[in-house]
Design an enzyme around this catalytic site. Structure first.
Site, PDB file in Angstrom:
ATOM      1  N   HIS A 196      -6.110   2.005  -3.678  1.00  0.00           N
ATOM      2  CA  HIS A 196      -5.098   1.521  -2.847  1.00  0.00           C
ATOM      3  C   HIS A 196      -4.530   0.090  -3.137  1.00  0.00           C
ATOM      4  O   HIS A 196      -5.307  -0.293  -4.443  1.00  0.00           O
ATOM      5  CB  HIS A 196      -5.565   1.144  -1.264  1.00  0.00           C
ATOM      6  CG  HIS A 196      -6.797   0.328  -1.302  1.00  0.00           C
ATOM      7  ND1 HIS A 196      -6.803  -0.800  -0.724  1.00  0.00           N
ATOM      8  CD2 HIS A 196      -7.976   0.461  -1.863  1.00  0.00           C
ATOM      9  CE1 HIS A 196      -7.976  -1.414  -0.797  1.00  0.00           C
ATOM     10  NE2 HIS A 196      -8.737  -0.635  -1.560  1.00  0.00           N
TER      11      HIS A 196
ATOM     12  N   HIS B 162      -2.727   0.311   7.107  1.00  0.00           N
ATOM     13  CA  HIS B 162      -2.940   0.339   5.753  1.00  0.00           C
ATOM     14  C   HIS B 162      -3.405   1.823   5.220  1.00  0.00           C
ATOM     15  O   HIS B 162      -3.985   2.553   6.034  1.00  0.00           O
ATOM     16  CB  HIS B 162      -4.347  -0.526   5.423  1.00  0.00           C
ATOM     17  CG  HIS B 162      -4.495  -0.798   4.039  1.00  0.00           C
ATOM     18  ND1 HIS B 162      -3.939  -1.379   3.161  1.00  0.00           N
ATOM     19  CD2 HIS B 162      -5.417   0.030   3.051  1.00  0.00           C
ATOM     20  CE1 HIS B 162      -4.192  -1.439   1.778  1.00  0.00           C
ATOM     21  NE2 HIS B 162      -5.338  -0.724   1.665  1.00  0.00           N
TER      22      HIS B 162
ATOM     23  N   CYS C  70       0.738  -1.180   0.014  1.00  0.00           N
ATOM     24  CA  CYS C  70      -0.057   0.114   0.007  1.00  0.00           C
ATOM     25  C   CYS C  70       0.851   1.346  -0.009  1.00  0.00           C
ATOM     26  O   CYS C  70       0.465   2.193  -0.774  1.00  0.00           O
ATOM     27  CB  CYS C  70      -1.141   0.180   1.200  1.00  0.00           C
ATOM     28  SG  CYS C  70      -0.477   0.171   2.891  1.00  0.00           S
TER      29      CYS C  70
END
Length: 106
Positions: A78, A66, A15
């Protein structure tokens, strides 16, 4: 593009690697490499003031681990472990209630 832990190329991204590459290639901006480093830099954006291009952070497993790039209209892009680079809804089933903060990198 597939997910790859520690990845920063089109062969595979994690990510933060995706965000780093998108900012570098799209805007010519250098961001920190890891999610925790990104959390420690940039300008804090209050929830009602998030704009497209801001980096949004999510709590998973008890910690902020994240991140993605806000696209507007409740969407963010993402690198997902299950499907690679994808768009998701912040208010979708999995992500709802997990957004913890956003940062702006000008």
């Amino acid at each position: 593009m597939p997910y790859e832990y520690g990845g920063t190329t089109s062969d595979g991204f994690d990510c933060s690697g995706f965000i780093l590459t998108a900012y570098q290639e799209g805007l010519g901006k250098q961001l920190p490499r890891t999610t925790s480093q990104m959390l420690a830099s940039g300008d804090v954006v209050h929830p009602g003031e998030i704009k497209p291009g801001d980096v949004v952070f999510f709590r998973i497993g008890g910690k902020e681990q994240h991140a993605g790039i806000y696209m507007g209209g409740d969407r963010f892009i993402h690198a997902s472990t299950s499907v690679g680079v994808t768009q998701s809804s912040i208010s979708g089933y999995y992500w709802k209630g997990r957004l913890t903060q956003a940062r702006r990198f000008d």
